[in-house]
Structures are given as structure tokens and as C-alpha cells.
Motif scaffolding. Structure first.
Motif, mmCIF file in Angstrom:
data_model
loop_
_atom_site.group_PDB
_atom_site.id
_atom_site.type_symbol
_atom_site.label_atom_id
_atom_site.label_comp_id
_atom_site.label_asym_id
_atom_site.label_seq_id
_atom_site.Cartn_x
_atom_site.Cartn_y
_atom_site.Cartn_z
ATOM 1 N N THR B 23 9.991 66.761 68.284
ATOM 2 C CA THR B 23 10.403 67.923 69.066
ATOM 3 C C THR B 23 10.571 67.555 70.539
ATOM 4 O O THR B 23 9.904 66.637 71.037
ATOM 5 C CB THR B 23 9.359 69.053 68.954
ATOM 6 O OG1 THR B 23 8.086 68.515 69.309
ATOM 7 C CG2 THR B 23 9.309 69.613 67.546
ATOM 8 N N GLU B 44 7.058 72.911 69.815
ATOM 9 C CA GLU B 44 6.851 72.838 68.366
ATOM 10 C C GLU B 44 7.477 74.010 67.613
ATOM 11 O O GLU B 44 7.560 73.982 66.381
ATOM 12 C CB GLU B 44 5.362 72.738 68.044
ATOM 13 C CG GLU B 44 4.791 71.358 68.296
ATOM 14 C CD GLU B 44 5.411 70.309 67.379
ATOM 15 O OE1 GLU B 44 5.268 70.413 66.164
ATOM 16 O OE2 GLU B 44 6.067 69.389 67.885
ATOM 17 N N GLN B 47 10.119 72.662 65.641
ATOM 18 C CA GLN B 47 9.739 71.826 64.501
ATOM 19 C C GLN B 47 10.334 72.404 63.217
ATOM 20 O O GLN B 47 10.591 73.612 63.132
ATOM 21 C CB GLN B 47 8.206 71.785 64.393
ATOM 22 C CG GLN B 47 7.632 70.899 63.308
ATOM 23 C CD GLN B 47 8.124 69.475 63.365
ATOM 24 O OE1 GLN B 47 9.029 69.102 62.617
ATOM 25 N NE2 GLN B 47 7.574 68.685 64.275
ATOM 26 N N PHE B 52 4.164 73.555 64.129
ATOM 27 C CA PHE B 52 3.631 72.189 64.035
ATOM 28 C C PHE B 52 3.077 71.836 62.660
ATOM 29 O O PHE B 52 2.887 70.652 62.351
ATOM 30 C CB PHE B 52 2.506 72.012 65.066
ATOM 31 C CG PHE B 52 1.249 72.760 64.714
ATOM 32 C CD1 PHE B 52 1.105 74.100 65.028
ATOM 33 C CD2 PHE B 52 0.221 72.120 64.042
ATOM 34 C CE1 PHE B 52 -0.041 74.804 64.670
ATOM 35 C CE2 PHE B 52 -0.934 72.815 63.684
ATOM 36 C CZ PHE B 52 -1.058 74.158 64.006
ATOM 37 N N ALA B 160 1.947 65.223 67.351
ATOM 38 C CA ALA B 160 2.561 65.974 68.463
ATOM 39 C C ALA B 160 2.050 65.422 69.797
ATOM 40 O O ALA B 160 2.812 65.270 70.755
ATOM 41 C CB ALA B 160 2.245 67.463 68.348
#
Lengths: 315, 315
Positions: B23, B44, B47, B52, B160
Motif C-alpha cells: 500500500t 491500508e 489493501q 490490513f 505493513a
């Protein structure tokens, strides 16, 4: 008339680096399923200032001779171009005068002023912005940054296409068109892609120009929620590029654009202004056969007020 | 109890490549001006699946021995974990059974089914999802994918943080915490960053745990708009990592979260669900001194219905 080329776009990419941001190219499963294509969304709503306009404004200011540039720049705009020029001028440390209609959206007047620009307002009905601008430019030696019909502006907007081409090789690109700076620039940057120009109903001058074979204008006073796409006609340069490169023009009604804004909210998780959602509407409902193709959609901006956005979510 | 390490996060990054997306880390001038810091937003919401959770679900399924994996997986969830596990299972070509409360949001039930998962609903009041799940798992040899208290899930969510660390070196990271999978994973991935865990008012068990020195629980029945952060208590593993790595916990009321959703709409042009906006609210209104610092904000997801989003825009 000298038309810009892909080399001008490449030069622009070097100039805007570190000023305009490289926006992400988003993938989304739901979009692929809805279309049968492999779709990538160039999220220019995530550009500095919330719209692609930073690219062209930055390139045009960077291209000025230093002694001219330091005297400052001038622009006419009621919207994203004002914000883009004032933001770019601030980053170059030069002054900007923006001539804006007194009835421009307050948020756009405020943002332009917050960027340190001198905002000169005029009455749309009674005054000529060109006369006001010419007087100011003459007195102060300001350089005019045109909104679209300028080779450096076109090349700057084209960097969005260059970035797309560095990640994928699209068969088809959906891109909004009004003055045509973005669409023509992107078409130069992606010479092997089929370019679908997208217009809002009521402002379909390009579609009519393609039908008649001569440059058409929009009738004054017709509204659309696509407030970024209400230019009266294309420019000399952008029209030449359009004739050579646009494969077709898709004209979409506002309700399809609202549905695309809602799709972007529900599925893509990005905020699109109506003009920025129009290419997505054209992909989803415009009847273009994209099955099996690699498709890029240029989501050109996200500067929309809450009220307009809510009306799209409720549609 | 063996705690996962940054090496597990690195292994996870290799496993999820090409399945979960990398991302973008967004920059925004308005956010810098509002805070006096240099702020980066890990989006996110962009995503796959809109949150996430894909990271952890993908890593946990990828980590299963092939002969176990092919028998399929099982998860309990009313929300994003259900979507993540069903999406990841589909991509691995295996079956998934998701045990969901019958009154889960219809869009989440539909999305999970659309991903090809078998959805088994139960009555929250009368039935035990654990009993239903244990029976199914035993009969069919399904592997349970826990929502947070699992080393592979934590390591997956931590990717992440790893991606943030590949682009910047944040001094401070704001990250939402409830079960603690994301926050603990991110803290492992960014060992030099100060971790600010963010909780919604009414579900401030981590803040209370830090105050009392023992793991606290949330009272049942207290609501918050942060529907992704309503876990009863942290897990054994996530609580251990939290004690070692969270510098402090910021607790924010729902109205601050709504204002952050509106800020993200107006300035960042991304759609955040309440849980995803909470770290931004904590940065903007949580009283943490960030002046001059490099700050990362983990905007964990964007799965929000139109009604809730409109209420934030009207706040």
C-alpha cells in the motif's frame, strides 16, 4: 504550431520530481470482476493539492527562464488550476497572482490565499478576466500560466501517463477531457494505448467535434456536477493532439458519474470528485468493450465538498 | 510462549508478495501544517479487501504445511477477518469455512460468500461459536486461522510496518490496537520507533492494563463506532509484545474519530472506516508531542457503510 512530444513529457517528469508526487496505480478485484478486464486506477486524487493539475503547473513554472520566473506568475482559474499554480509558486519561492471569479467556491479562494497567492477577484458578468490579467501582467512582468493550451502544461499533465507506462502497458486508457491538457498529455506519454476521452453530458464538445470534423464549443450556461470539465472549448494544441490520438469519446450523464463516485467509495476506498469519477463511470457504463484488456483509468482528482459527495452516496 | 520476531515479519513479507498489495505511504501538506511534524499515512484502506487483515490471513495460510492447507481453513469473525481469510483461501485455491454471527453486517456476510467461503451462521446469544468451530474443524480437518493471537498472523500484519521502514525511519508510529495483532506486528517491524497504540473510548482495556499492570478486559455491551476494535481483551502473545514495545496508549472518543474521517475525506482523499481513522484522530487531537518528528499513521482500513460515513461528514 509546435506540438509537444513524449520527450517533452520525459523532461517534465524530471522537473516535477520531488514536487508533484508519484501517485499510486491501484488494483481492485471488484473492478476486474465488474468489467472482465484487468483494471488499474491512477489515483490522482492522491496528488498534492488533490488533483493532477500540480503536474502541469509545476512543469510550466520550472520551464520559465530564471529571470522571468523570479518576477512571478499569473493564472486565471476558479478551481484546481488556481490551487496548483499557487502551490507550485510557493514551492519555487515566487509570487503568484490568481485572477478568480468573486463567486468561486469559498474553499478554493481560501486555499489559494493560504498558499500565499494574491487573489484578485472579478465579477464574471461585468468584468473581463483577460483585461484584468493583461494589465497586471504588464505592470509587474508576470508570466501567464495557462490552464491547458500550453506545451509545458500538456507535457506536465502527461507525466501521469508516463508513470502508468512505467508500471503497466495499458491497451486502453480512460481519461477525462475538457480543455484537454490531461488527456492529450497522457496520449503522448502512452503512444501504444487506445485513448478513450470522457466528457460529461451537456459539455460534449469533443464528441461533437469528432462528429462534425471541426472544433465545436459548449453552449454557455449548461451545468454538470463535473465542475472541473466545463471548459468552453479545447485549445489549439490540445485539439490537434486529440484529433490524432483520441480513439473515441464517451459522454456520460451525471447520474452515472454519481454511481462511479459511490463505487470508488465502496470498493476503491478513494474520494473522487465528479470529474475524477467520470472515467470510471465511462468504464463501468460507457459500453466500451474492454474484456480481457489491460485498462488504465485516470481518476483525475478528489476535490469535492461533503454535500456533493453525500448526494452521490445517496444515489 | 515463543514470541515472533522481525525475522518472522521478513519471512511473511516474502510469503504475501503478489497476494497482499504494497500500500502507498501518503504525504500531505495539510497534515504537516496541522501537526508541525512530517507525517506519512500508511493507507491500508487501499489493501486488498479494504483492510490490513489480508496480510495476516495470507501469511497464516501460507505457513500451513501443504497437506494441512489443502484440507481447508476455518475462522470466526463478524468482519474484516472473515473477508481476509475467505479472500486469501480463494487465492490459494482451498476451501474456507467462516463462522459468523447471524446478525453480522449483510455486506460482510455477502462478501464472504462471494469469495466462495462456506458461511456458517450462529446466534450470538444462544450458541457458542467455539463449539461450532471445534466440531467443524474436527470433522473436516480444518486449520483454525485466529484473528490476532498467532505468531504468523502477527508477523503478517507486521509487514505493513516493514513497508513503512523501507521508505522512511519514523520516530513515532500511531497504530490502532484492540486484539493487538497489527500494533504488535508493526512494533516488531519498526524496533526503533516509539509505538503509540490507539484505542476507542469505552474499549480502553490496553490503557487500563498499562495502568494496572495486569491484563484488563472490556465490559461487554459498550459500543463504539470503531467496530473493528471491539475485542474483549488482548491475546497472550500480543499482550507480551505490547508490554515490551508500546510506549503509551491514547484513548479517543468517537467524535474525534468522526472528525478524523472527515479530515481524511477533505484533505487526504481516502475513505477510512472509524477504526482506520482512530490513529489519525489520536495524532490530531491526542495530545502527543510530535513537533519536528517523522510520524507514521497506520490507517488500517476503509470498510465503512455510507450511513456511518455521512454521519462523519456531517459532524
Amino acid at each position: 504550431m509546435t506540438l509537444p512530444t513524449i520527450n517533452d513529457v520525459r523532461v517534465a517528469a524530471g522537473r516535477i520530481k520531488g514536487i508533484a508526487v508519484r501517485t499510486p496505480l491501484l488494483r481492485n478485484d471488484a473492478l476486474d470482476e465488474a468489467t472482465g478486464a484487468k483494471v488499474w486506477v491512477k489515483a490522482e486524487c492522491l496528488q498534492r493539492g488533490g488533483a493532477f493539475k500540480m503536474r502541469g503547473a509545476t512543469n510550466a513554472i520550472a520551464a520559465l527562464a530564471p529571470e522571468l520566473r523570479k518576477r512571478g506568475v499569473l493564472a486565471f482559474s476558479s478551481g484546481n488550476h488556481a490551487i496548483a499554480v499557487s502551490t507550485a509558486a510557493k514551492l519555487f519561492g515566487i509570487s503568484a497572482v490568481i485572477v478568480m471569479p468573486a463567486d468561486a467556491p469559498k474553499i478554493k479562494l481560501d486555499t489559494t490565499r493560504a498558499n500565499g497567492a494574491e487573489v484578485v477577484t472579478y465579477d464574471r458578468v461585468k468584468e473581463s478576466r483577460e483585461a484584468i490579467g493583461a494589465k497586471l501582467a504588464g505592470e509587474r512582468g508576470l508570466s501567464l500560466i495557462k490552464p491547458f493550451d500550453d506545451p509545458n502544461v500538456i507535457a506536465g499533465q502527461g507525466t501521469a501517463g508516463l508513470e502508468i507506462g512505467e508500471e503497466i502497458s495499458p491497451d486502453i486508457v480512460f481519461v477525462p477531457a475538457s480543455g484537454g491538457g490531461l488527456a492529450s498529455g497522457v496520449s503522448l506519454a502512452l503512444p501504444n494505448a487506445r485513448i478513450i476521452a470522457c466528457e460529461p453530458a451537456g459539455h460534449d464538445d469533443i464528441a461533437r467535434s469528432f462528429a462534425s470534423g471541426k472544433r465545436e464549443r459548449n453552449a454557455p450556461g449548461i451545468r454538470s456536477i463535473c465542475d472541473g470539465l466545463l471548459t468552453e472549448e479545447m485549445g489549439d494544441i490540445t485539439y490537434e493532439i486529440a484529433k490524432a490520438r483520441f480513439e473515441r469519446v464517451v459522454v456520460m450523464p451525471d447520474d452515472a458519474t454519481r454511481r462511479a463516485m459511490k463505487f470508488a467509495f465502496l470498493r476503491l476506498k478513494i474520494v473522487l470528485e465528479p470529474s475524477g469519477a467520470l472515467p470510471l463511470a465511462s468504464l463501468l457504463e460507457g459500453g466500451v468493450d474492454v474484456k480481457g484488456k489491460t485498462v488504465a483509468v485516470v481518476a483525475s482528482g478528489g476535490n469535492v465538498d461533503a454535500e456533493t459527495f453525500i448526494s452521490a452516496l445517496n444515489s
